[in-house]
Design an enzyme around this catalytic site. Structure first.
Site, PDB file in Angstrom:
ATOM      1  N   CYS A 149       6.978  -0.453   6.524  1.00 48.39           N
ATOM      2  CA  CYS A 149       6.197  -0.231   5.300  1.00 48.39           C
ATOM      3  C   CYS A 149       4.893   0.500   5.629  1.00 48.39           C
ATOM      4  O   CYS A 149       4.452   0.550   6.782  1.00 48.39           O
ATOM      5  CB  CYS A 149       5.927  -1.543   4.570  1.00 48.39           C
ATOM      6  SG  CYS A 149       4.685  -2.596   5.323  1.00 48.39           S
ATOM      7  N   HIS A 150       4.276   1.067   4.615  1.00 50.73           N
ATOM      8  CA  HIS A 150       3.050   1.837   4.804  1.00 50.73           C
ATOM      9  C   HIS A 150       1.955   1.027   5.497  1.00 50.73           C
ATOM     10  O   HIS A 150       1.307   1.501   6.432  1.00 50.73           O
ATOM     11  CB  HIS A 150       2.550   2.369   3.456  1.00 50.73           C
ATOM     12  CG  HIS A 150       1.330   3.212   3.574  1.00 50.73           C
ATOM     13  ND1 HIS A 150       0.071   2.716   3.313  1.00 50.73           N
ATOM     14  CD2 HIS A 150       1.159   4.500   3.947  1.00 50.73           C
ATOM     15  CE1 HIS A 150      -0.807   3.678   3.516  1.00 50.73           C
ATOM     16  NE2 HIS A 150      -0.183   4.769   3.900  1.00 50.73           N
ATOM     17  N   THR A 151       1.746  -0.206   5.066  1.00 55.27           N
ATOM     18  CA  THR A 151       0.689  -1.043   5.651  1.00 55.27           C
ATOM     19  C   THR A 151       0.938  -1.259   7.140  1.00 55.27           C
ATOM     20  O   THR A 151       0.003  -1.182   7.950  1.00 55.27           O
ATOM     21  CB  THR A 151       0.599  -2.389   4.920  1.00 55.27           C
ATOM     22  OG1 THR A 151       0.448  -2.158   3.516  1.00 55.27           O
ATOM     23  CG2 THR A 151      -0.574  -3.208   5.418  1.00 55.27           C
ATOM     24  N   VAL A 166       0.203   2.028   9.096  1.00 60.52           N
ATOM     25  CA  VAL A 166      -1.241   2.267   9.209  1.00 60.52           C
ATOM     26  C   VAL A 166      -1.845   1.334  10.248  1.00 60.52           C
ATOM     27  O   VAL A 166      -2.647   1.760  11.091  1.00 60.52           O
ATOM     28  CB  VAL A 166      -1.953   2.128   7.846  1.00 60.52           C
ATOM     29  CG1 VAL A 166      -3.467   2.139   8.017  1.00 60.52           C
ATOM     30  CG2 VAL A 166      -1.515   3.234   6.896  1.00 60.52           C
ATOM     31  N   SER A 211       0.843  -1.197   0.000  1.00 68.25           N
ATOM     32  CA  SER A 211       0.000   0.000   0.000  1.00 68.25           C
ATOM     33  C   SER A 211       0.874   1.241   0.000  1.00 68.25           C
ATOM     34  O   SER A 211       2.073   1.178   0.243  1.00 68.25           O
ATOM     35  CB  SER A 211      -0.955   0.009   1.201  1.00 68.25           C
ATOM     36  OG  SER A 211      -0.248   0.174   2.410  1.00 68.25           O
TER      37      SER A 211
END
Length: 111
Positions: free
Chosen positions: A68-70, A73, A45
């Site tokens: 990482c983005h995922t 979040v 993502s």
């Protein structure tokens, strides 16, 4: 009663245990199918994918690491998360029921 049929192991990135229904997002066209509480499965993502991810009960990404983005979040919204499960976007299908353990990095598919 559901029984475990398959188990996958990935990198745990956000703690917690969650049972829910899978929605696989392969493109932005898939965003509309997400409902609050879904276990969202992505290849990877980016910030453009944040809005549907905010509805998740748990997050899974095929690629990625702890930063990482995922993963970020998942931690920010307080849901369990696992990343780095090879080919998971092709293995899981919309509607699969799973239990995700964000502490151990395990994903159990239920039947």
């Amino acid at each position: 009663m559901f029984e475990k049929t398959r188990q996958f192991k990935g990198l745990p990135v956000s703690s917690g245990i969650y049972e829910g229904v899978v929605k696989v997002l392969k493109t932005t066209a898939d965003f509309g199918k997400v409902e609050v509480g879904d276990v969202i499965v992505v290849y990877a993502s980016s910030p453009a994918w944040t809005v549907p991810l905010l509805k998740a009960g748990a997050l899974i990404a095929e690629m990625g690491g702890i930063l990482c983005h995922t993963a970020i979040v998942a931690r920010e919204i307080g849901v369990p998360g696992i990343v780095n499960i090879e080919n998971i976007t092709n293995i899981l299908k919309d509607g699969d029921r799973v239990i995700l353990n964000g502490e151990e990095g395990t994903l159990d598919v239920l039947d």
